[in-house]
Design an enzyme around this catalytic site. Structure first.
Site, short mmCIF file in Angstrom:
data_model
loop_
_atom_site.label_atom_id
_atom_site.label_comp_id
_atom_site.label_asym_id
_atom_site.label_seq_id
_atom_site.Cartn_x
_atom_site.Cartn_y
_atom_site.Cartn_z
N GLU A 138 9.15 34.27 -22.14
CA GLU A 138 8.44 35.31 -22.90
C GLU A 138 7.43 36.04 -22.02
O GLU A 138 7.28 37.26 -22.11
CB GLU A 138 7.74 34.71 -24.12
CG GLU A 138 8.65 34.02 -25.13
CD GLU A 138 9.54 34.98 -25.93
OE1 GLU A 138 9.50 36.19 -25.71
OE2 GLU A 138 10.31 34.48 -26.78
N GLU A 194 18.08 44.32 -32.41
CA GLU A 194 19.41 44.29 -31.78
C GLU A 194 20.41 45.28 -32.36
O GLU A 194 21.25 45.82 -31.63
CB GLU A 194 19.99 42.86 -31.84
CG GLU A 194 19.25 41.85 -30.97
CD GLU A 194 17.92 41.38 -31.53
OE1 GLU A 194 17.71 41.56 -32.76
OE2 GLU A 194 17.09 40.87 -30.77
N ASP A 223 22.16 34.59 -25.50
CA ASP A 223 22.21 36.07 -25.47
C ASP A 223 21.88 36.80 -24.16
O ASP A 223 22.74 37.36 -23.49
CB ASP A 223 21.39 36.66 -26.63
CG ASP A 223 19.98 36.10 -26.79
OD1 ASP A 223 19.55 35.32 -25.92
OD2 ASP A 223 19.32 36.43 -27.79
C1 DMJ Z 1 13.35 39.96 -28.01
O1 DMJ Z 1 12.21 39.25 -27.64
C2 DMJ Z 1 14.32 39.99 -26.86
O2 DMJ Z 1 15.25 40.99 -27.09
C3 DMJ Z 1 15.00 38.68 -26.63
O3 DMJ Z 1 16.00 38.75 -25.63
C4 DMJ Z 1 15.61 38.12 -27.88
N1 DMJ Z 1 15.27 38.87 -29.02
C5 DMJ Z 1 13.93 39.32 -29.25
C6 DMJ Z 1 13.83 40.28 -30.41
O4 DMJ Z 1 14.65 39.99 -31.47
#
Ligand code: DMJ
Length: 401
Positions: free
Chosen positions: A30, A295, A161
Site C-alpha cells: 500500500e 475496477e 490481480d
Molecule cells: C486499489 O488500491 C488498487 O487498485 C489495488 O490494486 C486493488 N484495488 C484497490 C481499489 O479497489
C-alpha cells in the site's frame, strides 16, 4: 484538472508535514502503490524536486522488508525512528503485493541512480520464473523463507490481480524492451484462459477462482480490472490472438457492467456469482457492499480508448449518476452497504482510491485520448501515471537484462 491552488497546498504539506521518521507498521504494497506511486507521478507531472526526494527516501525505508532468505519481501514493514525498520514475522507473502512493486521501483532507480531498487524487483522475477507453477498458474501465497507456494488458490481478483497487471505494464513502460515481462504475461494469461475462464448459461464470460483444481464460480469487483488489462495487452499479443483478446476484454467488461445493471442502485457488489441459476449477482449481504471501487470504470476507460464505442461512455455515465444519487454526502462520497437496496446505508468512508482511481478514470473516460496518452504513460495500480521509457535504448533500468 487546473486545480492549481489545491496542488500548491498539497505540495507544501508534502514538503513540511509528510515526515518519514515515524514509528509504527505499514503495508509495503500500500505504501508503494499509493504513496510512492503518487509522489513519483507528482514529480513527473511537475518536475518539483520535493516529490522526487520524498519518493526516494520513502523507498529506502521499505528496503528492510526484502531481508528474507529468498528476497521475496514480507508484507509489513515496521518503521522505527531514523532509517531503520524490519519486516514482521509472517508465514506467507501475497502475489499481488510482492508482484506490484516493479513499476515504481524501476523509477526509484532511475531517479536516484541507486540500483538497489531495480535489483530487488528483478530478484522477485527470478524467484517466480524458477519456481514450478501448477498448470502454468500462479498461486496467491508464497513463503518468503522457502520460496515455495503455500497453498493453491489462484485468482485474478484480490490477492492475485495487480501481479498480472504489472507484467503487461512493465513491458509497456520499458518501451517494449522487457521481454521477460511480456512472455510471463502472455503465458500466465493463456493458463488463466484454459483453467479459469468460463461462460455462464446466460452467455456471460467470467474469470472464476481456482482452488487446487476446483472452481469457485464467482468474480470479485477487484477482478473487473481484467477487462481493461486484457484490452491493453491485446495489441502486442501474437497476431492470431489479438482480435480474440480484444473480444475477451469486451466480454468480461460487459459481464462486470451486468453486475452493476442487475442492482437497484446501478452500482456493483463486492463479489458476484454464477450458480444456482443466478448470474452476476451477490448471493449474500456480506458481499453486497460497494466501497467506491474503480475496477469497472477502469475497464470502461481502457475499452473506450481502444474502441471508441459510445457504450463505454454511456455505462460510465450511469456510474456517475449512481454515485451522485447513492454515495454523495454532505462531506464527500461514501461507500454503501447494500447495492440491492434503493435506500442504502452509508459506510461513512471515502476510500483514497475513490479520488486516485475512480474519479480519475471517469475523468479520462470523458476526456480526449491525448490527455495522459497510453502511448506515453502507464498507470500504476492506484492509477498514478508513470512515464513510458521511450529513450533508453540500453535498457539500463528498464528492460533487457
Ligand atoms: C486499489 O488500491 C488498487 O487498485 C489495488 O490494486 C486493488 N484495488 C484497490 C481499489 O479497489
Amino acid at each position: 484538472m487546473e486545480l492549481k491552488e489545491e496542488f500548491q497546498e498539497a505540495k507544501a504539506w508534502v514538503g513540511e508535514s509528510f515526515h518519514l521518521n515515524v514509528s509504527g507498521e505499514a503495508s509495503l504494497f500500500e505504501v508503494n502503490i499509493r504513496y510512492i506511486g503518487g509522489l513519483l507521478s507528482a514529480f513527473y507531472l511537475t518536475g518539483e524536486e520535493v516529490f522526487r526526494i520524498k519518493a526516494i527516501r520513502l523507498g529506502e525505508k521499505l528496503l528492510p522488508a526484502f531481508n528474507t532468505p529468498t528476497g521475496i519481501p514480507k508484507g509489513v514493514v515496521s518503521f522505527k525512528s531514523g532509517n531503520w525498520g524490519w519486516a514482521t514475522a509472517g508465514s506467507s507473502s501475497i502475489l499481488a503485493e510482492f508482484g506490484s512493486l516493479h513499476l515504481e521501483f524501476l523509477h526509484l532507480t532511475e531517479l536516484s541512480g541507486n540500483q538497489v531498487f531495480a535489483e530487488k524487483v528483478r530478484n522477485i522475477r527470478k524467484v517466480l520464473r524458477k519456481i514450478e507453477k501448477p498448470f502454468g498458474l500462479y498461486p496467491n501465497f508464497l513463503s518468503p523463507v522457502s520460496g515455495n507456494w503455500v497453498q493453491h488458490h489462484v485468482s485474478v481478483g484480490g490477492l492475485g490481480d495487480s501481479f498480472y497487471e504489472y507484467l503487461i505494464k512493465s513491458w509497456l513502460m520499458s518501451g517494449k524492451t522487457d521481454m521477460e515481462a511480456k512472455n510471463m504475461y502472455y503465458e500466465a494469461l493463456e493458463a488463466i484462459e484454459t483453467y479459469l475462464l468460463n461462460v455462464s448459461p446466460g452467455g456471460l464470460t467470467y474469470i472464476a477462482e481456482w482452488r487446487g483444481g476446483i472452481l469457485d464460480h464467482k468474480m470479485g469487483h477487484l477482478a473487473c480490472f481484467s477487462g481493461g488489462m486484457i484490452a491493453l495487452g491485446a495489441e502486442d499479443a501474437k497476431e492470431e490472438k489479438r482480435a480474440h483478446y480484444r473480444e475477451l476484454a469486451a466480454q468480461i467488461t460487459k459481464t462486470c457492467h451486468e453486475s452493476y445493471a442487475r442492482s437497484d442502485t446501478k452500482l456493483g457488489p463486492e463479489a458476484f456469482w454464477f450458480n444456482s441459476g443466478r448470474e452476476a449477482v451477490a448471493t449474500q449481504l456480506s458481499e453486497s457492499y460497494y466501497i467506491l471501487r474503480p475496477e469497472v470504470v477502469e475497464s470502461y476507460m481502457y475499452l473506450w480508448r481502444q474502441t471508441h464505442n459510445p457504450i463505454y461512455r454511456e455505462w460510465g455515465w450511469e456510474v456517475v449518476l449512481a454515485l451522485e444519487k447513492y454515495c454523495r454526502t454532505e462531506a464527500g462520497f461514501s461507500g454503501i452497504q447494500d447495492v440491492y437496496s434503493s435506500t442504502p446505508n452509508h459506510d461513512n468512508k471515502q476510500q483514497s482510491f475513490f479520488l486516485a482511481e475512480t474519479l480519475k478514470y471517469l475523468y479520462l473516460l470523458f476526456s480526449e485520448d491525448d490527455l495522459l496518452s497510453l502511448e506515453d504513460w502507464v498507470f500504476n495500480t492506484e492509477a498514478h501515471p508513470l512515464p513510458v521509457n521511450h529513450s533508453d535504448s540500453s535498457g539500463r533500468a528498464w528492460g533487457r537484462h
